[in-house]
Design an enzyme around this catalytic site. Structure first.
Site, short mmCIF file in Angstrom:
data_model
loop_
_atom_site.label_atom_id
_atom_site.label_comp_id
_atom_site.label_asym_id
_atom_site.label_seq_id
_atom_site.Cartn_x
_atom_site.Cartn_y
_atom_site.Cartn_z
N HIS A 206 0.82 -1.21 0.00
CA HIS A 206 0.00 0.00 0.00
C HIS A 206 0.85 1.26 0.00
CE1 HIS A 206 -4.02 -1.83 1.36
NE2 HIS A 206 -4.12 -1.36 0.14
N GLU B 99 -2.11 -12.11 -36.13
CA GLU B 99 -0.71 -11.68 -36.23
C GLU B 99 0.03 -12.43 -37.33
OE1 GLU B 99 1.00 -12.05 -32.29
OE2 GLU B 99 0.03 -13.97 -31.96
N ASP C 126 4.10 -9.13 -34.79
CA ASP C 126 4.24 -10.33 -35.62
C ASP C 126 3.62 -10.13 -37.00
OD1 ASP C 126 5.80 -12.16 -34.20
OD2 ASP C 126 4.14 -12.53 -32.82
N CYS D 101 -2.92 -4.23 -30.79
CA CYS D 101 -1.84 -4.28 -29.80
C CYS D 101 -0.50 -4.43 -30.52
CB CYS D 101 -2.09 -5.34 -28.74
SG CYS D 101 -2.23 -6.96 -29.35
C1 PEP Z 1 2.44 -8.85 -31.47
O1 PEP Z 1 2.91 -9.76 -32.13
O2 PEP Z 1 2.20 -7.73 -31.91
C2 PEP Z 1 2.11 -9.08 -30.05
C3 PEP Z 1 1.37 -8.27 -29.38
O3 PEP Z 1 2.64 -10.19 -29.48
P1 PEP Z 1 4.19 -10.35 -29.13
O4 PEP Z 1 4.87 -9.05 -29.33
O5 PEP Z 1 4.19 -10.85 -27.73
O6 PEP Z 1 4.60 -11.40 -30.09
MG MG Z 2 2.87 -11.82 -31.31
#
Ligand code: PEP
Ligand code: MG
Length: 547
Positions: free
Chosen positions: A189, A430, A454, A501
């Protein structure tokens, strides 16, 4: 100059004099008493006084760290009123005829040990709350009030063996430049409070802090380093670092607690990408609206044996508990080629990035797949988790995965183990193959997450880890952008949400483009959350569509 390293607890830089808080382990008096009634009355009076102190602290904390975090002090009040703690002390006073201070010490030691030995990380760390509370009771009983203990009237770097939440909050914020302690964990905390209050902090330093009292120092909360008696050059360097950081922080703070919406009012999910248990707290500290990508590899990498179902379950549960009602998307194991794991028994591959990775490895190792799924489903009973399948390239992979997931759910049901049957299953897009057939895949799952790292590597046939190819790993290559756009369109045709992502998700030059493609969420490292919010809030989707 002296240099001490430790654990970085809270970002930022402090420059100033060190003030050591002399908080030695008290010699708690121990003596027998005759008048047990009188001794019990002393205890009850101390409890009442501490209760009132906590009410004041709670009000003060609401202002400095917000209502939710101020709840710690209500938790302390609950502990004060807890019958098992009171009965434990009462027994020592009434039956053993021992004095009040000794009874408090023994009681809190006993309950400290119970908490400290709990398996649940979160509960284990509540042991600190027990110490904080017993210090307060002992301070009252030994008539040492807070004002005496904390007598700081100028801005200083506070040094102590260990600090507790009420210690931090009993100083005026403007008088704490930074905090350095010998003992303390990232998720305690006290650490959470220093991050919320934006106080640069570090812990776990081996420095004998008492001897540094009064010395001039730089505390680097980013790297967890304390420089004592720094030379002029380093001082100047840190002064400008500190100024830049503070300007940046002010900009970000202006984004805190604001909704992530575009100018024309579309709500966008702003999620965190993390790869550790502590990462969940960092995500919360940075105002993440959930975890968009929990890289589960951290549980598997660099060890000689497989993490057990129990170990995995505890980690997922700890993370989803920290996230509360916010979603935690757990990406199934996707061991990178360089993270060799002997227990997988993968024969040497000439081209590991195109080898046994992600869903392929899991489908070939059903027992490991099932173990991870069991752990995730069990954690789903404690928070809002969802499952994401990495490295998909064909329909049959998703079909087989879902079949195994169903077997796991049936197994848990038979065993009477709780799980959330509405736990969603999504895929990472990906590989170019997954993007091209995303219309079919989207019909099979609950959400899509586009892994841009990827996707770039496989679309361009450029090893993402080969530094010699850096000029060929073209960020936001047209081919990749087209695949992203196609995937978003297909996800929406199937009426499922789609998020971005990987590194492109936090590339502000692309935010507007992705939003205009229709991206529903972004998952970025926690330190980018507020920057991204500011970026998203500038975009007007009603403007002319992007090509
Ligand atoms: C990606 O491939 O963009 C991803 C989020 O996974 P990592 O970077 O862990 O392969
Ligand atoms: Mg990936």
């Amino acid at each position: 100059m002296l240099k001490f390293e430790g654990t970085a607890i809270s970002m930022g830089y402090a420059i100033g004099k060190i003030h050591y808080l002399n908080n030695p382990k008290k010699n708690i008096p121990r003596y027998t008493i005759q008048d047990t009634e009188k001794e019990m009355a002393r205890l009850m009076e101390a409890i009442d006084i501490v209760y009132d102190q906590l009410t004041v602290l709670n009000e003060r904390a609401k202002e400095s760290i917000g209502n939710k975090n101020a709840l710690i002090f209500q938790f302390h009040q609950m502990l004060l009123n807890d019958n098992s703690l009171r009965d434990y002390s009462k027994n020592i006073i009434v039956n053993q005829h021992m004095n009040c201070e000794y009874a408090v010490k023994k009681t809190y030691e006993h309950f400290y040990n119970i908490f400290a030995n709990l398996e649940d990380d979160y509960m284990r760390e509540r042991a600190d709350d027990i110490v904080d509370l017993s210090n307060k009771l002992l301070n009252v009983l030994m008539s040492e009030n807070e004002a005496n203990k904390v007598n700081i009237t100028e801005p200083l770097i506070i040094a102590a063996r260990e600090l507790y939440p009420s210690d931090t909050l009993s100083f005026k914020k403007e008088n704490i430049l930074g905090i350095v302690t010998n003992v303390g964990s990232f998720t305690s905390h006290a650490s959470i409070i220093s991050r919320i209050m934006g106080i640069p902090s570090m812990s776990n330093t081996t420095a004998v802090l008492e001897r540094l009292n009064g010395r001039y120092a730089i505390l680097d909360g980013e790297q967890g380093i304390l420089y004592v008696d720094p030379p002029e050059g380093l001082l100047l360097q840190y002064k400008s670092k500190k100024q830049r950081y503070e300007e940046y922080r002010n900009m970000l703070n202006s984004q805190k607690n604001l909704p992530t919406v575009t100018l024309d009012g579309k709500k966008i999910g702003l999620l965190a990408t993390i790869g550790s248990i502590d990462g969940a707290q960092v995500a919360i500290d940075n105002d993440a609206e959930g975890i968009g990508f929990l890289k589960s590899d951290f549980l598997f990498a660099g060890r000689a044996s497989l993490p057990s179902e129990e170990e995995q379950f505890m980690a997922y549960r700890a993370i989803s508990k920290t996230m509360g009602k916010k979603v935690t998307r757990i990406c199934m194991l996707d061991m990178l080629p360089e993270q060799e794991c002997s227990y997988f028994n993968i024969s040497k591959e000439n081209n590991p990035a195109m080898g046994m990775r992600g869903i392929r490895l899991l489908l070939e190792n059903q027992s490991i797949l099932k173990m991870q799924l069991r752990a995730i489903y069990r954690a789903s009973a404690f928070g809002k988790v969802s499952i994401c399948i990495p490295m998909v390239s064909s329909v049959s992979e998703v079909r087989s995965f879902k079949k195994t997931a169903k077997e796991v759910r049936d197994e848990l049901k038979r065993e009477g183990i709780n799980y959330d049957p509405s736990t969603q299953i999504g895929i990472m897009v990906e590989t170019p193959a997954a993007a091209v057939i995303s219309d079919i895949l989207a019909e099979m799952v609950d959400f899509i997450s586009i892994g841009t790292n990827d996707l770039t590597q496989y679309t361009l046939a450029v090893d993402r880890n080969n530094e010699d190819l850096i000029n060929f790993y073209i960020t936001a290559h047209k081919a990749v952008l087209r695949l992203i756009k196609l995937t978003i369109q297909n996800a929406h045709k199937a009426e499922i949400p789609v998020g971005i992502c990987g590194d492109l998700a936090a590339d502000k030059r692309l935010t507007e483009k992705f939003l205009k493609y229709g991206a529903d969420s972004f998952s970025v490292i926690p330190s980018k959350i507020l920057e991204m919010r500011s970026e998203i809030r500038k975009v007007d989707l009603k403007e002319k569509k992007s090509k």
